[in-house]
Motif scaffolding. Structure first.
Motif, PDB file in Angstrom:
ATOM      1  N   HIS A   1       6.146  22.670  -0.586  1.00  8.77           N
ATOM      2  CA  HIS A   1       6.344  22.256   0.864  1.00  8.77           C
ATOM      3  C   HIS A   1       5.330  21.522   1.279  1.00  8.77           C
ATOM      4  CE1 HIS A   1       8.979  25.798   0.923  1.00  8.77           C
ATOM      5  NE2 HIS A   1       8.108  26.379   0.132  1.00  8.77           N
ATOM      6  N   ARG A   2       5.718  20.516   2.398  1.00 10.12           N
ATOM      7  CA  ARG A   2       5.048  19.308   2.718  1.00 10.12           C
ATOM      8  C   ARG A   2       4.030  20.099   3.571  1.00 10.12           C
ATOM      9  NH1 ARG A   2       8.221  14.528   5.401  1.00 10.12           N
ATOM     10  NH2 ARG A   2       8.505  14.327   3.334  1.00 10.12           N
ATOM     11  N   PHE A   3       2.883  19.553   3.915  1.00 10.07           N
ATOM     12  CA  PHE A   3       1.768  20.345   4.680  1.00 10.07           C
ATOM     13  C   PHE A   3       1.157  19.244   5.388  1.00 10.07           C
ATOM     14  CE2 PHE A   3      -2.518  21.962   5.336  1.00 10.07           C
ATOM     15  CZ  PHE A   3      -2.264  23.357   5.573  1.00 10.07           C
ATOM     16  N   GLY A   4       0.980  19.393   6.572  1.00 10.75           N
ATOM     17  CA  GLY A   4       0.277  18.283   7.379  1.00 10.75           C
ATOM     18  C   GLY A   4       1.104  17.076   7.771  1.00 10.75           C
ATOM     19  N   SER A   5       0.338  16.002   8.421  1.00 10.52           N
ATOM     20  CA  SER A   5       0.912  14.870   8.543  1.00 10.52           C
ATOM     21  C   SER A   5       0.880  13.907   7.524  1.00 10.52           C
ATOM     22  CB  SER A   5       0.256  14.093   9.913  1.00 10.52           C
ATOM     23  OG  SER A   5      -1.032  13.900   9.563  1.00 10.52           O
TER      24      SER A   5
ATOM     25  N   PRO B   1       1.029  -1.281  -0.158  1.00 10.64           N
ATOM     26  CA  PRO B   1       0.002  -0.022   0.256  1.00 10.64           C
ATOM     27  C   PRO B   1       0.971   1.380  -0.082  1.00 10.64           C
ATOM     28  CG  PRO B   1      -0.811  -1.618   1.612  1.00 10.64           C
ATOM     29  CD  PRO B   1       0.571  -2.176   1.197  1.00 10.64           C
ATOM     30  N   PRO B   2       0.517   2.237  -0.840  1.00  7.15           N
ATOM     31  CA  PRO B   2       1.568   3.493  -0.742  1.00  7.15           C
ATOM     32  C   PRO B   2       1.134   4.405   0.493  1.00  7.15           C
ATOM     33  CG  PRO B   2      -0.739   3.809  -2.097  1.00  7.15           C
ATOM     34  CD  PRO B   2      -0.575   2.121  -1.676  1.00  7.15           C
ATOM     35  N   ARG B   3       2.178   5.397   0.511  1.00  7.43           N
ATOM     36  CA  ARG B   3       2.196   6.213   1.566  1.00  7.43           C
ATOM     37  C   ARG B   3       1.898   7.464   1.047  1.00  7.43           C
ATOM     38  NH1 ARG B   3       7.881   7.591   4.358  1.00  7.43           N
ATOM     39  NH2 ARG B   3       8.079   8.605   2.049  1.00  7.43           N
ATOM     40  N   LEU B   4       0.569   8.458   1.486  1.00  6.21           N
ATOM     41  CA  LEU B   4       0.204   9.546   1.201  1.00  6.21           C
ATOM     42  C   LEU B   4       0.850  10.579   1.766  1.00  6.21           C
ATOM     43  CD1 LEU B   4      -3.351   8.524   0.648  1.00  6.21           C
ATOM     44  CD2 LEU B   4      -1.726   8.303  -1.010  1.00  6.21           C
ATOM     45  N   THR B   5       1.116  11.738   1.115  1.00  7.12           N
ATOM     46  CA  THR B   5       1.643  12.926   1.577  1.00  7.12           C
ATOM     47  C   THR B   5       0.893  14.225   0.939  1.00  7.12           C
ATOM     48  OG1 THR B   5       3.917  12.030   1.941  1.00  7.12           O
ATOM     49  CG2 THR B   5       3.828  14.402   1.933  1.00  7.12           C
ATOM     50  N   TRP B   6       0.654  15.177   1.780  1.00  7.18           N
ATOM     51  CA  TRP B   6       0.215  16.382   1.104  1.00  7.18           C
ATOM     52  C   TRP B   6       0.918  17.427   0.949  1.00  7.18           C
ATOM     53  CZ3 TRP B   6      -4.297  17.321  -1.010  1.00  7.18           C
ATOM     54  CH2 TRP B   6      -5.617  16.493  -0.676  1.00  7.18           C
ATOM     55  N   TYR B   7       1.086  18.169  -0.058  1.00  2.00           N
ATOM     56  CA  TYR B   7       2.131  19.172  -0.451  1.00  2.00           C
ATOM     57  C   TYR B   7       1.339  20.509  -0.665  1.00  2.00           C
ATOM     58  CZ  TYR B   7       6.138  16.047  -0.436  1.00  2.00           C
ATOM     59  OH  TYR B   7       7.024  15.125  -0.302  1.00  2.00           O
ATOM     60  N   ASN B   8       1.865  21.676  -0.150  1.00  5.61           N
ATOM     61  CA  ASN B   8       1.334  23.027  -0.482  1.00  5.61           C
ATOM     62  C   ASN B   8       2.423  23.593  -1.372  1.00  5.61           C
ATOM     63  OD1 ASN B   8       0.257  25.447  -0.741  1.00  5.61           O
ATOM     64  ND2 ASN B   8       0.021  26.220   1.352  1.00  5.61           N
ATOM     65  N   GLY B   9       1.968  23.425  -2.576  1.00  7.30           N
ATOM     66  CA  GLY B   9       3.236  24.016  -3.585  1.00  7.30           C
ATOM     67  C   GLY B   9       4.294  22.866  -3.625  1.00  7.30           C
TER      68      GLY B   9
ATOM     69  N   GLY C   1      -5.889  30.410  -4.740  1.00  5.77           N
ATOM     70  CA  GLY C   1      -4.635  29.979  -5.861  1.00  5.77           C
ATOM     71  C   GLY C   1      -3.557  28.800  -5.274  1.00  5.77           C
ATOM     72  N   ALA C   2      -4.004  28.549  -3.807  1.00  9.44           N
ATOM     73  CA  ALA C   2      -2.922  27.564  -3.544  1.00  9.44           C
ATOM     74  C   ALA C   2      -3.170  26.284  -4.096  1.00  9.44           C
ATOM     75  CB  ALA C   2      -3.208  27.417  -1.990  1.00  9.44           C
ATOM     76  N   ASN C   3      -1.892  25.663  -4.307  1.00  8.69           N
ATOM     77  CA  ASN C   3      -2.086  24.203  -5.218  1.00  8.69           C
ATOM     78  C   ASN C   3      -1.718  23.304  -3.912  1.00  8.69           C
ATOM     79  OD1 ASN C   3      -1.792  22.181  -6.976  1.00  8.69           O
ATOM     80  ND2 ASN C   3      -0.044  23.073  -8.056  1.00  8.69           N
ATOM     81  N   PHE C   4      -2.699  22.473  -3.860  1.00  7.51           N
ATOM     82  CA  PHE C   4      -2.694  21.453  -2.731  1.00  7.51           C
ATOM     83  C   PHE C   4      -2.409  20.189  -3.529  1.00  7.51           C
ATOM     84  CE2 PHE C   4      -4.550  24.568  -0.181  1.00  7.51           C
ATOM     85  CZ  PHE C   4      -3.781  24.721   0.945  1.00  7.51           C
ATOM     86  N   THR C   5      -1.329  19.326  -3.250  1.00  5.58           N
ATOM     87  CA  THR C   5      -1.094  18.023  -4.048  1.00  5.58           C
ATOM     88  C   THR C   5      -1.167  16.954  -3.127  1.00  5.58           C
ATOM     89  OG1 THR C   5       0.254  19.462  -5.792  1.00  5.58           O
ATOM     90  CG2 THR C   5       0.480  17.136  -5.501  1.00  5.58           C
ATOM     91  N   CYS C   6      -1.532  15.781  -3.563  1.00  7.31           N
ATOM     92  CA  CYS C   6      -1.688  14.587  -2.806  1.00  7.31           C
ATOM     93  C   CYS C   6      -0.551  13.509  -3.212  1.00  7.31           C
ATOM     94  CB  CYS C   6      -2.618  13.868  -2.496  1.00  7.31           C
ATOM     95  SG  CYS C   6      -2.828  12.488  -1.552  1.00  7.31           S
TER      96      CYS C   6
END
Length: 716
Positions: free
Chosen positions: A172-176, A162-170, A203-208
C-alpha cells in the motif's frame, strides 16, 4: 455506449482526413513526426514527410538547445554535422532526422516545418540515463519502542530524467510523493515521518521505489526497511468465563502478545490459588474443582515495558442443590390463622428453583408457601422441592398440623325425598382435637328446635371416624310432610363449636301422581277420538243415513250466495248441541262461489216476500252431503230429506240489513227455534216450513239451513 464509440470514431477519422487534406495553397504532411525515448548512446530517428512539395518549398528541422535550426532541406548546420543527418527520398518528400549516439543534451523538443505548411509539427526526444543503483534508506536502524516517532529518508542514486520516489507500506502506498532535488549528481530525496508507532508497526516493511517513468526502457529501482518495535504485553483470554461441574479438571488459559517475550504469573482475587493447581506459563490447571474454587482468576504478563498486561477469567463451578437444614420437619398452626407462611432456603449452582408441593400430588406453589387463611384442608405433609438443571431433585418434607375449633361440612344444604321414603342427612366434622360426639337438632316449621335422639321412633344416628375426620349420618324412616324443616348438625371441642343446616322437603308419592296423569291422558284421548269420529261420520253422512223422512228436492236456479246476516245462527254455523255444522262451515268458506250482484234492483227489494215457490227438477240439489253422494243416487234427493212429489213451501223473509263495512266479519243469524222458524223484525215467527203427507217438517238444523239457502238462491 455503441453510439458514443461510433461518434468518437467519426471525429477521429474526420480529424485525420482534415489533416491530410491538401490545402489549396501548397504541400501537406504525409507523415507527422513522433516523439521518441532512447537510452543514452543509442541512435534516434525522427520521421517527417510531405506531399505536393514545390521546388520552392524548403523543409527545416529545429531543436535543442533552444530552437536552433538543425537543417534546411537536406543540409545540416555545422553545429550538428557530426552526429545529425537527414535521411530519406527527397523526391518523395521524406526528410527524416537521424541522430547517432544520442546524448543527454540531445533531449528536448524538435520541429519539422516548411513555409507552405501553416501548422508545424513538434515532437520530443527523451534520452534516458539509468540510475546507478536502488535508492538509499536511512533511519530506524535500531528497534523503536511503541509510542516513539519514526523518520525514514530515501535518496535516489543518479539517473536522467530524475526518478520519482514513492513510499510503500507492504503493498500500500504510504505518505506523499513529493521529492526534493539534490545538487550533487542530480539525485532526489523523499522522507517518511510518523509521529507515533505502535505494536502494529512491528515487522512493517517500508519500501522506497524510484521510477524514471519509462518502464519499457528502464525498470524502477526499490529499497526496503523492516521496522522493529518493542511494546508492552497485551493479554487476551479465549473465554472470559469458564464453567465446570464440581469434581472436574479445569484449564485456564491466557494469550500474551509482547515484544520482547513476557513472563506470566497467576493469582486469584481475594483468595489463594487452589492447592492442587499447576501453573504452566500461560495456563493454570486445577485438577479437581470444588464449589469453593469459584471466583475470578488473573494472569499477569511483564516484559519490563510498562504497563503490565493483565487478563481476567471467571471460573463458575456448578454443584447440586442442598436445602438448608434449619427448616423444621413439623409446623403447628391454629385454625383460622391469617397469612401463615413457610420459607425454604436452598444453595446450589445454578441457583435452584424452589417450590412447594403437597406430598403424593401434583399441586405446586411458589416459595415461600403462604396460607392466607388456615383451614383443616391445608393440613398434611408438604415437600420443599429444589431443582437445578443437570442435577437430581432435592426434597425435604414438612408436616403441617392444624389445631383449633371443629369445622362442619354438609354433603348437601337441602334434602328432598318422597313421602314414605327414608331421609338421610350427612355431615363431615374435622377438628383437632376431634369432637367426641356430633349432635343433631331439628327446627320445625314453627321455628322450635329439639334434639334428635336414637330413642325417637324411626330415627337412627351413626358416626364413623376416618383419619382425622368424623362422618355423622342421620336417618329418618317413613317421612311425612310433618317431618319437613331444618336439621342441624353440630359439633364442639375445647376451642369452639360449629354447625351446618340441612333443609328437608317431602314430596307426594310418585304412584298417585302417575295415576292422576294416566287418567287425565286417557280422558283426553277418548274425547279427541270421539270428536274425530263425529266429524268423520257427519262428513260421510253416516249419522243421517237411518232417517226415512223425505224432503222435497229443491232445485235452485242459480248458485247459492253466502247466507245473509239475518238468516244465520250465531256461532259461525254451529248447532246448539255444540257439534260443528259441517255444511254451514263449508258455506263460510270458498267452496261455493258467490253469485254476482244484481245491478238492476236495489238491495233492499231482493227476497222480501215470496208467497209461493215452484220447485224445478232441472238442477240438482246444492249441499255438501249431496256432493259426496254414492254413485247412482238420485241427484235431486238429499240424504237427510224425504222425497215428495210436490211440496208447497211458503217463506217470508224480512228485508236484509245493509252489508257491514268490515268485510272480514262473519255474518250471524239472529237465531231460530228448533222447528225452523225465522224470526221477523218484530220478534214473532213470520213463516213456517210445511210438508205434505203428515210430516212434521225439517227435523234438524241442517235440513232447515239447506232449505233456507236454496230459497234465497232461488229468490236471487
Amino acid at each position: 455506449m455503441a453510439e458514443d464509440a461510433v461518434r468518437i470514431l467519426f471525429l477521429v477519422v474526420l480529424a485525420l482526413w482534415t489533416t491530410q487534406l491538401p490545402s489549396a495553397d501548397g504541400a501537406f504532411y504525409r507523415r507527422r513526426p513522433e516523439s521518441k525515448v532512447v537510452l543514452e548512446g543509442e541512435d534516434a530517428s525522427l520521421s517527417c514527410s510531405f506531399n505536393d512539395l514545390s521546388s520552392d518549398d524548403v523543409v527545416n528541422w529545429q531543436g535543442p538547445p533552444g530552437e536552433t535550426i538543425i537543417s534546411a532541406g537536406r543540409k545540416i548546420s555545422v553545429l550538428y554535422g557530426r552526429r545529425h543527418s537527414i535521411v530519406g527520398d527527397a523526391s518523395q518528400g521524406e526528410y527524416n532526422l537521424h541522430i547517432r549516439g544520442a546524448q543527454v543534451e540531445d533531449s528536448g523538443d524538435y520541429r519539422c516545418s516548411t513555409p507552405s505548411v501553416r501548422a508545424a509539427a513538434d515532437v520530443t526526444l527523451t534520452v534516458v540515463v539509468p540510475m546507478v543503483g536502488p535508492p538509499d534508506i536511512t533511519g530506524a536502524e535500531l528497534p523503536l519502542t511503541a509510542g516513539d516517532e519514526l523518520l525514514l529518508r530515501c535518496r535516489s542514486r543518479g539517473g536522467f530524467p530524475p526518478p520519482r520516489l514513492t513510499w510503500y507500506n507492504g503493498t500500500h502506498r504510504f505518505g506523499s510523493e513529493d521529492t526534493a532535488g539534490d545538487d550533487e549528481g542530480g539525485s532526489v530525496t523523499l522522507e517518511l515521518f510518523t509521529a507515533r508507532v505502535s505494536k502494529w508497526d512491528d515487522g512493517a516493511n517500508f519500501t522506497c521505489v524510484a521510477d524514471q517513468g519509462f518502464p519499457d526502457i528502464v525498470r524502477p529501482r526499490a529499497a526496503s526497511r523492516i521496522l522493529r518495535v518493542d511494546y508492552p504485553p497485551t493479554v487476551s483470554v479465549p473465554s472470559p468465563s469458564v464453567h465446570a461441574r464440581e469434581g472436574q479438571s479445569v484449564n485456564l488459559t491466557c494469550y500474551v502478545d509482547s515484544n520482547p517475550k513476557a513472563t506470566v504469573t497467576w493469582r486469584k482475587l481475594g483468595d489463594r490459588l487452589p492447592r492442587d493447581s499447576i501453573q504452566r506459563e500461560r495456563s493454570l490447571q486445577i485438577v479437581k474443582v470444588s464449589k469453593y474454587d469459584s471466583g475470578v482468576y488473573q494472569c499477569e504478563a511483564d516484559n519490563r515495558i510498562l504497563p503490565v498486561g493483565v487478563g481476567s477469567i471467571r471460573l463458575e463451578v456448578f454443584y447440586p442443590p442442598s436445602i438448608d437444614s434449619t427448616l423444621s420437619d413439623k409446623a403447628s398452626v391454629m385454625y383460622g390463622h391469617n397469612d401463615f407462611s413457610l420459607n425454604c432456603f436452598a444453595d446450589g449452582n445454578p441457583k435452584p428453583n424452589i417450590r412447594w408441593r403437597r406430598k403424593d400430588t401434583s399441586l405446586y406453589w411458589e416459595n415461600p408457601l403462604r396460607f392466607h387463611r388456615v383451614r383443616y384442608d391445608v393440613e398434611g405433609t408438604y415437600q420443599c422441592v429444589a431443582t437445578s438443571d443437570g442435577f437430581p431433585v432435592v426434597k425435604k418434607e414438612v408436616e403441617i398440623d392444624v389445631l383449633g375449633k371443629p369445622q362442619v361440612e354438609a354433603a348437601s344444604p337441602q334434602v328432598s325425598t318422597n313421602q314414605g321414603d327414608v331421609a338421610r342427612f350427612y355431615c363431615d366434622v374435622i377438628g383437632d382435637p376431634l369432637p367426641e360426639k356430633v349432635t343433631w337438632l331439628w327446627r320445625n316449621k314453627n321455628g322450635v328446635e329439639s334434639v334428635l335422639l336414637e330413642t325417637n321412633n324411626g330415627i337412627s344416628i351413626t358416626e364413623k371416624i376416618v383419619g382425622k375426620m368424623k362422618t355423622a349420618t342421620l336417618s329418618i324412616d317413613h317421612v311425612t310432610s310433618d317431618d319437613e324443616g331444618i336439621y342441624i348438625c353440630k359439633a364442639a371441642n375445647i376451642f369452639s363449636s360449629d354447625q351446618r343446616e340441612i333443609r328437608l322437603t317431602v314430596k307426594e308419592s310418585r304412584t298417585s301422581i302417575i295415576a292422576i296423569i294416566s287418567v287425565s291422558v286417557a280422558v283426553i284421548v277418548m274425547a279427541t277420538v270421539s270428536v274425530i269420529g263425529v266429524f268423520v261420520a257427519k262428513r260421510k253422512g253416516w249419522i243421517c243415513a237411518d232417517e226415512k223422512h223425505a224432503t222435497p228436492a229443491l232445485s235452485p236456479i242459480r248458485s247459492v250466495p253466502p247466507l245473509p246476516k239475518y238468516g244465520r245462527k250465531p256461532g259461525h254455523g254451529t248447532n246448539d248441541s255444540g257439534v260443528e255444522d259441517l255444511e254451514m262451515q263449508e258455506m263460510d268458506g270458498t267452496l261455493k262461489p258467490r253469485p254476482p250482484p244484481r245491478l238492476d234492483k236495489d238491495w233492499t227489494s231482493i227476497g222480501l216476500s215470496y208467497p209461493r215457490l215452484a220447485h224445478s227438477n232441472t238442477l240438482p240439489p246444492y249441499s255438501t252431503v249431496e256432493r259426496q253422494r254414492p254413485d247412482g243416487q238420485d241427484p235431486r234427493l238429499s240424504a237427510c230429506i224425504q222425497e215428495e212429489d210436490s211440496i208447497p213451501v211458503v217463506v217470508q223473509v224480512e228485508p236484509p240489513a245493509p252489508p257491514p263495512k268490515d268485510k272480514k266479519r262473519r255474518w250471524k243469524r239472529r237465531g231460530g227455534d228448533s222447528a225452523g222458524h225465522v224470526p221477523q223484525p218484530g220478534g214473532n215467527s213470520a213463516s213456517h216450513v210445511h210438508q205434505q203427507g203428515g210430516n212434521s217438517g225439517v227435523r234438524n238444523h241442517h235440513q232447515a239451513d239447506n232449505v233456507l239457502n236454496e230459497i234465497q238462491a232461488e229468490s236471487l
